[in-house]
Design a protein around this motif. Structure first.
Motif, PDB file in Angstrom:
ATOM      1  N   ALA A   1       0.859  -1.076  -0.091  1.00 28.05           N
ATOM      2  CA  ALA A   1      -0.047  -0.051  -0.041  1.00 28.05           C
ATOM      3  C   ALA A   1       0.897   1.185   0.017  1.00 28.05           C
ATOM      4  O   ALA A   1       1.917   1.028   0.669  1.00 28.05           O
ATOM      5  CB  ALA A   1      -0.938  -0.075   1.235  1.00 28.05           C
ATOM      6  N   ARG A   2       0.407   2.199  -1.005  1.00 23.49           N
ATOM      7  CA  ARG A   2       0.998   3.689  -0.633  1.00 23.49           C
ATOM      8  C   ARG A   2       0.438   4.465   0.328  1.00 23.49           C
ATOM      9  O   ARG A   2      -0.475   3.982   0.730  1.00 23.49           O
ATOM     10  CB  ARG A   2       0.709   4.168  -1.863  1.00 23.49           C
ATOM     11  N   PRO A   3       1.051   5.196   0.772  1.00 22.86           N
ATOM     12  CA  PRO A   3       0.651   5.830   2.010  1.00 22.86           C
ATOM     13  C   PRO A   3      -0.983   6.375   1.828  1.00 22.86           C
ATOM     14  O   PRO A   3      -1.561   6.259   2.886  1.00 22.86           O
ATOM     15  CB  PRO A   3       1.609   7.260   1.894  1.00 22.86           C
ATOM     16  N   ASN A   4      -1.313   7.035   0.952  1.00 21.98           N
ATOM     17  CA  ASN A   4      -2.728   7.347   0.572  1.00 21.98           C
ATOM     18  C   ASN A   4      -3.591   6.326   0.423  1.00 21.98           C
ATOM     19  O   ASN A   4      -4.657   6.392   0.675  1.00 21.98           O
ATOM     20  CB  ASN A   4      -2.807   8.231  -0.612  1.00 21.98           C
ATOM     21  N   GLU A   5      -3.120   4.856   0.414  1.00 21.84           N
ATOM     22  CA  GLU A   5      -3.969   3.777   0.342  1.00 21.84           C
ATOM     23  C   GLU A   5      -4.292   3.198   1.856  1.00 21.84           C
ATOM     24  O   GLU A   5      -5.127   2.426   1.801  1.00 21.84           O
ATOM     25  CB  GLU A   5      -3.315   2.807  -0.770  1.00 21.84           C
ATOM     26  N   ILE A   6      -3.375   3.591   2.577  1.00 24.65           N
ATOM     27  CA  ILE A   6      -3.583   2.931   4.034  1.00 24.65           C
ATOM     28  C   ILE A   6      -4.767   3.417   4.832  1.00 24.65           C
ATOM     29  O   ILE A   6      -4.817   4.783   4.863  1.00 24.65           O
ATOM     30  CB  ILE A   6      -2.464   3.264   5.097  1.00 24.65           C
ATOM     31  N   ARG A   7      -5.593   2.582   5.185  1.00 16.92           N
ATOM     32  CA  ARG A   7      -6.676   2.894   5.909  1.00 16.92           C
ATOM     33  C   ARG A   7      -6.435   2.695   7.686  1.00 16.92           C
ATOM     34  O   ARG A   7      -6.274   1.591   7.798  1.00 16.92           O
ATOM     35  CB  ARG A   7      -7.782   2.139   5.676  1.00 16.92           C
ATOM     36  N   LEU A   8      -6.324   3.646   8.253  1.00 23.18           N
ATOM     37  CA  LEU A   8      -5.973   3.528   9.653  1.00 23.18           C
ATOM     38  C   LEU A   8      -7.371   2.918  10.629  1.00 23.18           C
ATOM     39  O   LEU A   8      -8.411   2.988  10.277  1.00 23.18           O
ATOM     40  CB  LEU A   8      -5.735   4.718  10.221  1.00 23.18           C
ATOM     41  N   GLN A   9      -7.049   2.243  11.788  1.00 27.71           N
ATOM     42  CA  GLN A   9      -8.007   1.699  12.318  1.00 27.71           C
ATOM     43  C   GLN A   9      -8.681   3.157  13.184  1.00 27.71           C
ATOM     44  O   GLN A   9      -8.538   4.122  13.159  1.00 27.71           O
ATOM     45  CB  GLN A   9      -7.239   0.914  13.611  1.00 27.71           C
ATOM     46  N   THR A  10     -10.029   2.477  13.750  1.00 25.81           N
ATOM     47  CA  THR A  10     -10.873   3.338  14.252  1.00 25.81           C
ATOM     48  C   THR A  10     -10.567   4.088  15.418  1.00 25.81           C
ATOM     49  O   THR A  10     -11.129   5.185  15.747  1.00 25.81           O
ATOM     50  CB  THR A  10     -12.289   2.901  14.462  1.00 25.81           C
ATOM     51  N   ASP A  11      -9.533   3.556  16.337  1.00 25.99           N
ATOM     52  CA  ASP A  11      -8.980   4.232  17.286  1.00 25.99           C
ATOM     53  C   ASP A  11      -7.476   4.143  17.357  1.00 25.99           C
ATOM     54  O   ASP A  11      -6.920   3.495  16.606  1.00 25.99           O
ATOM     55  CB  ASP A  11      -9.588   3.562  18.665  1.00 25.99           C
ATOM     56  N   ASP A  12      -6.866   4.906  18.218  1.00 25.54           N
ATOM     57  CA  ASP A  12      -5.276   4.860  18.210  1.00 25.54           C
ATOM     58  C   ASP A  12      -4.698   4.132  19.321  1.00 25.54           C
ATOM     59  O   ASP A  12      -3.828   4.486  19.723  1.00 25.54           O
ATOM     60  CB  ASP A  12      -4.850   6.400  18.220  1.00 25.54           C
ATOM     61  N   TRP A  13      -5.326   3.135  19.802  1.00 29.77           N
ATOM     62  CA  TRP A  13      -4.927   2.414  20.810  1.00 29.77           C
ATOM     63  C   TRP A  13      -3.465   1.432  20.540  1.00 29.77           C
ATOM     64  O   TRP A  13      -2.900   1.412  21.234  1.00 29.77           O
ATOM     65  CB  TRP A  13      -5.994   1.539  21.192  1.00 29.77           C
ATOM     66  N   SER A  14      -3.545   0.914  19.324  1.00 30.61           N
ATOM     67  CA  SER A  14      -2.755  -0.162  19.013  1.00 30.61           C
ATOM     68  C   SER A  14      -1.224   0.090  18.339  1.00 30.61           C
ATOM     69  O   SER A  14      -1.199   1.361  17.737  1.00 30.61           O
ATOM     70  CB  SER A  14      -3.349  -1.065  18.077  1.00 30.61           C
ATOM     71  N   LEU A  15      -0.291  -0.524  18.954  1.00 27.33           N
ATOM     72  CA  LEU A  15       1.003  -0.269  18.179  1.00 27.33           C
ATOM     73  C   LEU A  15       0.923  -0.506  16.581  1.00 27.33           C
ATOM     74  O   LEU A  15       1.520   0.366  15.840  1.00 27.33           O
ATOM     75  CB  LEU A  15       1.914  -1.212  18.741  1.00 27.33           C
TER      76      LEU A  15
ATOM     77  N   ASN B   1      -1.606   0.216  14.785  1.00 30.38           N
ATOM     78  CA  ASN B   1      -2.152   1.591  14.010  1.00 30.38           C
ATOM     79  C   ASN B   1      -1.015   2.684  14.204  1.00 30.38           C
ATOM     80  O   ASN B   1      -0.873   3.504  13.065  1.00 30.38           O
ATOM     81  CB  ASN B   1      -3.375   1.965  14.853  1.00 30.38           C
ATOM     82  N   GLU B   2      -0.189   2.883  15.223  1.00 30.28           N
ATOM     83  CA  GLU B   2       0.746   3.871  15.115  1.00 30.28           C
ATOM     84  C   GLU B   2       1.920   3.393  14.242  1.00 30.28           C
ATOM     85  O   GLU B   2       2.242   4.653  13.503  1.00 30.28           O
ATOM     86  CB  GLU B   2       1.387   3.938  16.661  1.00 30.28           C
ATOM     87  N   MET B   3       2.172   2.422  14.054  1.00 28.32           N
ATOM     88  CA  MET B   3       3.223   2.163  12.891  1.00 28.32           C
ATOM     89  C   MET B   3       2.742   2.462  11.422  1.00 28.32           C
ATOM     90  O   MET B   3       3.332   3.106  10.570  1.00 28.32           O
ATOM     91  CB  MET B   3       3.735   0.650  13.072  1.00 28.32           C
ATOM     92  N   MET B   4       1.443   2.029  11.308  1.00 33.48           N
ATOM     93  CA  MET B   4       0.710   2.235   9.844  1.00 33.48           C
ATOM     94  C   MET B   4       0.708   3.873   9.720  1.00 33.48           C
ATOM     95  O   MET B   4       0.975   4.611   8.718  1.00 33.48           O
ATOM     96  CB  MET B   4      -0.453   1.587   9.896  1.00 33.48           C
ATOM     97  N   LYS B   5       0.338   4.497  10.692  1.00 27.74           N
ATOM     98  CA  LYS B   5       0.374   6.102  10.685  1.00 27.74           C
ATOM     99  C   LYS B   5       1.504   6.611  10.551  1.00 27.74           C
ATOM    100  O   LYS B   5       1.640   7.804   9.760  1.00 27.74           O
ATOM    101  CB  LYS B   5      -0.512   6.553  12.275  1.00 27.74           C
ATOM    102  N   ARG B   6       2.574   6.366  11.200  1.00 23.14           N
ATOM    103  CA  ARG B   6       3.950   6.834  10.984  1.00 23.14           C
ATOM    104  C   ARG B   6       4.319   6.712   9.343  1.00 23.14           C
ATOM    105  O   ARG B   6       4.743   7.879   8.774  1.00 23.14           O
ATOM    106  CB  ARG B   6       4.984   6.139  11.624  1.00 23.14           C
ATOM    107  N   PHE B   7       4.175   5.443   8.678  1.00 21.91           N
ATOM    108  CA  PHE B   7       4.287   5.538   7.462  1.00 21.91           C
ATOM    109  C   PHE B   7       3.420   6.364   6.633  1.00 21.91           C
ATOM    110  O   PHE B   7       3.928   6.985   5.516  1.00 21.91           O
ATOM    111  CB  PHE B   7       4.364   3.999   6.972  1.00 21.91           C
ATOM    112  N   LYS B   8       2.228   6.382   7.026  1.00 20.94           N
ATOM    113  CA  LYS B   8       1.242   7.073   6.119  1.00 20.94           C
ATOM    114  C   LYS B   8       1.477   8.515   6.070  1.00 20.94           C
ATOM    115  O   LYS B   8       1.444   9.229   4.971  1.00 20.94           O
ATOM    116  CB  LYS B   8      -0.282   6.940   6.695  1.00 20.94           C
ATOM    117  N   GLU B   9       2.139   9.165   7.256  1.00 23.95           N
ATOM    118  CA  GLU B   9       2.380  10.463   7.277  1.00 23.95           C
ATOM    119  C   GLU B   9       3.809  10.743   6.939  1.00 23.95           C
ATOM    120  O   GLU B   9       4.472  12.061   6.977  1.00 23.95           O
ATOM    121  CB  GLU B   9       2.129  10.859   8.783  1.00 23.95           C
ATOM    122  N   GLY B  10       4.619  10.051   6.341  1.00 19.15           N
ATOM    123  CA  GLY B  10       5.835  10.233   5.948  1.00 19.15           C
ATOM    124  C   GLY B  10       6.971  10.181   7.131  1.00 19.15           C
ATOM    125  O   GLY B  10       8.213  10.898   6.635  1.00 19.15           O
ATOM    126  N   GLU B  11       6.833   9.598   8.286  1.00 18.41           N
ATOM    127  CA  GLU B  11       7.991   9.579   9.176  1.00 18.41           C
ATOM    128  C   GLU B  11       8.789   8.674   8.829  1.00 18.41           C
ATOM    129  O   GLU B  11       8.377   7.582   8.425  1.00 18.41           O
ATOM    130  CB  GLU B  11       7.139   9.703  10.670  1.00 18.41           C
TER     131      GLU B  11
END
Length: 278
Positions: free
Chosen positions: A250-264, A266-276
């Motif tokens: 998945a490219r960053p704009n194709e990643i669908r994050l989870q509905t809450d931010d509880w999980s590791l 989700n945080e790891m996917m979010k970092r990639f999605k936001e270019g960190e």
């Protein structure tokens, strides 16, 4: 993530002599469900609403509030205004402060440990709670049982501008995007677990394995270790359909994050999605 409850802190020091007060939170579990308040307001029952001092087991404190456990079948009847709800449904449908949910998941971990160790695995006799440390003791043979913590990995496999994203084969409330994950086996390092799980689940080789962050996940008695790594060789996915029903780059704009931010995860996917940096 679920453990990010600052400025409050989890105080898990073993203090068996602490007694509940009126506003102490009491967890009462049955199978994979927990007793909760039906209406609005605080999610879990307080001591004053259950009033079972002879059965309460002290678990831990968050801030100034103490949390206790009632063993299964301790209540003769369920108080009015309360009902059992699955842990999964509580996560999906209930609104409460994050410390309450972290307390719930940590209490699940301890409750399951107490429940499955009522008898000694060495001699078969009934066990009892130890009075000096968080342990279960066999009064017959002296065997000590400590809380079980299962090491597991979460793996973000990076292929240049794409991240390997998965979905579990088990669809029961788990339609979210996820990452490769799995438990560490006997004799493995965490890095070897990363390599094996990626190969087993998607048939890929990885390199440049780098640690990111860890997370306790009480509902599975886990300590999760998050790693990023780079694809090594072919990007052709060979899916293990027993574990996963989908895996794709998945490219960053194709990643669908989870509905809450509880999980590791989700945080790891979010970092990639936001270019960190990953």
């Amino acid at each position: 993530m679920i453990q990010d409850i600052e400025p409050r802190k989890l105080d898990n020091v073993f203090q068996p002599d602490i007694l509940p007060v009126e506003d102490s939170v009491v967890f009462y579990f049955k199978n994979k469900s927990v007793l909760i308040r039906k209406g609005d307001g605080k999610l879990f029952p307080s001591f004053s609403e259950l009033n079972e001092p002879q059965h309460c087991i002290y678990l831990f404190a968050i801030g100034k509030r103490a949390f206790f456990l009632l063993p299964t079948d301790a209540l003769a009847f369920i108080p009015n205004g309360f009902a059992f709800e699955t842990i999964r449904d509580v996560r999906r449908t209930r609104d409460a402060a994050l410390p309450s949910f972290f307390a719930l998941y940590t209490a699940v971990h301890l409750s399951d440990w107490y429940r499955v160790n009522r008898f000694c695995g060495v001699c078969g006799n009934p066990t009892e709670l130890d009075g000096k440390e968080r342990a279960i003791r066999c009064p017959h043979c002296g065997h000590l049982i400590y809380p079980r913590i299962n090491p597991a990995v979460i793996v973000g496999v990076v292929n240049r501008d794409r991240l390997l994203v998965t979905r579990y084969a088990d669809q029961r409330g788990r339609d979210n995007y996820a990452l490769v994950a799995g438990f560490t086996e006997i004799g493995e390092t965490l890095e070897q677990t990363v390599q094996r799980e990626v190969m087993e689940e998607v048939g890929l080789k990885v390199q440049n394995i780098r640690y990111y962050k860890s997370q306790p996940w009480g509902s599975a008695a886990d300590i999760l270790a998050g790693f990023y790594c780079d694809l090594d060789g072919s990007n052709s996915i060979d899916l293990d359909t027993n574990e996963l029903r989908q895996a794709f780059w998945a490219r960053p704009n194709e990643i669908r994050l989870q509905t809450d931010d509880w999980s590791l995860t989700n945080e790891m996917m979010k970092r990639f999605k936001e270019g960190e940096d990953c």
